[in-house]
Design a protein around this motif. Sequence first.
Motif, mmCIF file in Angstrom:
data_model
loop_
_atom_site.group_PDB
_atom_site.id
_atom_site.type_symbol
_atom_site.label_atom_id
_atom_site.label_comp_id
_atom_site.label_asym_id
_atom_site.label_seq_id
_atom_site.Cartn_x
_atom_site.Cartn_y
_atom_site.Cartn_z
ATOM 1 N N GLY A 145 16.616 32.513 -25.890
ATOM 2 C CA GLY A 145 16.409 31.276 -26.628
ATOM 3 C C GLY A 145 16.886 30.072 -25.859
ATOM 4 O O GLY A 145 16.215 29.025 -25.814
ATOM 5 N N ALA A 146 18.037 30.205 -25.215
ATOM 6 C CA ALA A 146 18.576 29.104 -24.412
ATOM 7 C C ALA A 146 17.664 28.815 -23.222
ATOM 8 O O ALA A 146 17.359 27.650 -22.920
ATOM 9 C CB ALA A 146 19.984 29.451 -23.943
ATOM 10 N N VAL A 147 17.228 29.872 -22.535
ATOM 11 C CA VAL A 147 16.370 29.698 -21.360
ATOM 12 C C VAL A 147 15.055 29.034 -21.741
ATOM 13 O O VAL A 147 14.598 28.090 -21.082
ATOM 14 C CB VAL A 147 16.111 31.064 -20.687
ATOM 15 C CG1 VAL A 147 15.040 30.939 -19.598
ATOM 16 C CG2 VAL A 147 17.399 31.619 -20.088
ATOM 17 N N ALA A 148 14.435 29.517 -22.808
ATOM 18 C CA ALA A 148 13.144 28.967 -23.244
ATOM 19 C C ALA A 148 13.284 27.513 -23.675
ATOM 20 O O ALA A 148 12.432 26.670 -23.364
ATOM 21 C CB ALA A 148 12.573 29.807 -24.376
ATOM 22 N N ALA A 149 14.354 27.192 -24.409
ATOM 23 C CA ALA A 149 14.549 25.824 -24.890
ATOM 24 C C ALA A 149 14.765 24.867 -23.721
ATOM 25 O O ALA A 149 14.192 23.753 -23.698
ATOM 26 C CB ALA A 149 15.727 25.755 -25.840
ATOM 27 N N LEU A 150 15.568 25.261 -22.752
ATOM 28 C CA LEU A 150 15.812 24.398 -21.613
ATOM 29 C C LEU A 150 14.544 24.208 -20.796
ATOM 30 O O LEU A 150 14.282 23.125 -20.261
ATOM 31 C CB LEU A 150 16.945 24.966 -20.756
ATOM 32 C CG LEU A 150 18.323 24.972 -21.427
ATOM 33 C CD1 LEU A 150 19.346 25.705 -20.549
ATOM 34 C CD2 LEU A 150 18.782 23.535 -21.700
ATOM 35 N N ALA A 151 13.727 25.268 -20.699
ATOM 36 C CA ALA A 151 12.446 25.146 -19.999
ATOM 37 C C ALA A 151 11.524 24.214 -20.743
ATOM 38 O O ALA A 151 10.807 23.390 -20.135
ATOM 39 C CB ALA A 151 11.808 26.536 -19.848
ATOM 40 N N ALA A 152 11.524 24.291 -22.076
ATOM 41 C CA ALA A 152 10.699 23.399 -22.879
ATOM 42 C C ALA A 152 11.147 21.952 -22.724
ATOM 43 O O ALA A 152 10.317 21.020 -22.640
ATOM 44 C CB ALA A 152 10.757 23.826 -24.356
ATOM 45 N N CYS A 153 12.455 21.741 -22.688
ATOM 46 C CA CYS A 153 12.978 20.381 -22.511
ATOM 47 C C CYS A 153 12.586 19.799 -21.145
ATOM 48 O O CYS A 153 12.239 18.615 -21.040
ATOM 49 C CB CYS A 153 14.496 20.381 -22.672
ATOM 50 S SG CYS A 153 15.047 20.692 -24.373
ATOM 51 N N ARG A 154 12.631 20.630 -20.125
ATOM 52 C CA ARG A 154 12.208 20.169 -18.786
ATOM 53 C C ARG A 154 10.732 19.789 -18.814
ATOM 54 O O ARG A 154 10.316 18.777 -18.239
ATOM 55 C CB ARG A 154 12.455 21.259 -17.740
ATOM 56 C CG ARG A 154 13.913 21.414 -17.328
ATOM 57 C CD ARG A 154 14.038 22.220 -16.051
ATOM 58 N NE ARG A 154 13.502 23.569 -16.201
ATOM 59 C CZ ARG A 154 14.200 24.605 -16.624
ATOM 60 N NH1 ARG A 154 15.474 24.445 -16.948
ATOM 61 N NH2 ARG A 154 13.639 25.792 -16.729
ATOM 62 N N TYR A 155 9.939 20.616 -19.496
ATOM 63 C CA TYR A 155 8.504 20.341 -19.610
ATOM 64 C C TYR A 155 8.273 19.000 -20.315
ATOM 65 O O TYR A 155 7.460 18.188 -19.877
ATOM 66 C CB TYR A 155 7.829 21.475 -20.381
ATOM 67 C CG TYR A 155 6.426 21.169 -20.849
ATOM 68 C CD1 TYR A 155 5.338 21.238 -19.979
ATOM 69 C CD2 TYR A 155 6.192 20.801 -22.177
ATOM 70 C CE1 TYR A 155 4.052 20.949 -20.422
ATOM 71 C CE2 TYR A 155 4.916 20.512 -22.623
ATOM 72 C CZ TYR A 155 3.842 20.580 -21.743
ATOM 73 O OH TYR A 155 2.576 20.289 -22.179
ATOM 74 N N LEU A 156 8.997 18.753 -21.381
ATOM 75 C CA LEU A 156 8.833 17.519 -22.134
ATOM 76 C C LEU A 156 9.297 16.297 -21.330
ATOM 77 O O LEU A 156 8.664 15.242 -21.352
ATOM 78 C CB LEU A 156 9.615 17.597 -23.450
ATOM 79 C CG LEU A 156 9.104 18.624 -24.467
ATOM 80 C CD1 LEU A 156 10.104 18.787 -25.614
ATOM 81 C CD2 LEU A 156 7.737 18.223 -25.008
ATOM 82 N N ASP A 157 10.388 16.455 -20.618
ATOM 83 C CA ASP A 157 10.930 15.337 -19.857
ATOM 84 C C ASP A 157 10.047 14.973 -18.663
ATOM 85 O O ASP A 157 10.020 13.815 -18.236
ATOM 86 C CB ASP A 157 12.347 15.658 -19.379
ATOM 87 C CG ASP A 157 13.331 15.745 -20.533
ATOM 88 O OD1 ASP A 157 13.008 15.211 -21.614
ATOM 89 O OD2 ASP A 157 14.399 16.359 -20.364
ATOM 90 N N GLU A 158 9.358 15.976 -18.129
ATOM 91 C CA GLU A 158 8.525 15.725 -16.952
ATOM 92 C C GLU A 158 7.154 15.202 -17.314
ATOM 93 O O GLU A 158 6.407 14.783 -16.453
ATOM 94 C CB GLU A 158 8.393 17.024 -16.142
ATOM 95 C CG GLU A 158 9.690 17.456 -15.482
ATOM 96 C CD GLU A 158 9.614 18.851 -14.871
ATOM 97 O OE1 GLU A 158 8.538 19.482 -15.020
ATOM 98 O OE2 GLU A 158 10.604 19.300 -14.281
#
Length: 303
Positions: free
Chosen positions: A290-303
């Motif tokens: 869950g932590a890995v997926a959320a951080l990946a999603a946040c990177r996707y959104l920020d980029e």
Amino acid sequence: MYDIVIVGGGPAGLSAAIYGRRANKSVLILEKNAFGGQIVYSPKVENYPGFESIGGSELADTFVSQALAQGADVEVENVIGIRLGEGGVKLVDTEDGNCYEAKAVILANGAKHRRLGLDREEDFIGEGISFCAVCDGAFYKNKTVALIGGGNSALQEAILLSEACKQVIVVQNLDYLTGEKRLQELLAKRLNVEVLTGTVVKRIEGDSEFRGITVERVADGTERRIDADGMFIAIGLEPENQAFGSLAKLDERGYFASGEDCLTDTAGVFVAGDCRGKAIRQVATAVSDGAVAALAACRYLDE
């Protein structure tokens, strides 16, 4: 529109929600049943850091409370599909006819243990019926348990249970065990293990309390009652990923074919927890996903 919609309110989904909110993203969790996932069926959890011993449902409640305190929204709805809209928007459709818009989606819909299909089976889950010897085996120390299944996972569970239980009775519907020869040899050395092949479970014994099972030999229909303190079911897991197969590749068993990075072939779609193809399925590994997926999603959104 939400920044992140999470499908599934188990440990993976709730962990993802907490990380997403701490990154100041708007988050919605959609869960079709009970928040907490499979862990709610465990009477006690003694292998999750921070708690020497805690009930599964109580642990799930702490996850939910933390996600809500962080500001995540939750809805009890069954997601039946996800469509890709314009500009990368994800349209999350539910059985109730609602459609939620999201910039990113995390699929944390888990996997359910296969059931035997017996009357009152669901009533005794967590109250005599278990699925995980690592989680619940210690509660049956010096007691008699039945173990249903004959594959690798079942034999591993039986071997583990035999170290603490007075007796372990393995019930396999086929005329032979399907697990590895090495596991069968190890099991054969355990004097407190009895193996019944070509046998199926007919019914659960006991009214308000689990008292055992009645089994039937397939070849001749002979029935036998087995008095037991508990029953462990190890006949596999069932992922429920088919509705999302167009977004995330599935492996031969129906799990999402994603690695430890929790990424998929669809930009903005991530997977986490037991729905993902993985070797270890525990609360700790689900929370990690869950932590890995959320951080990946946040990177996707920020980029």
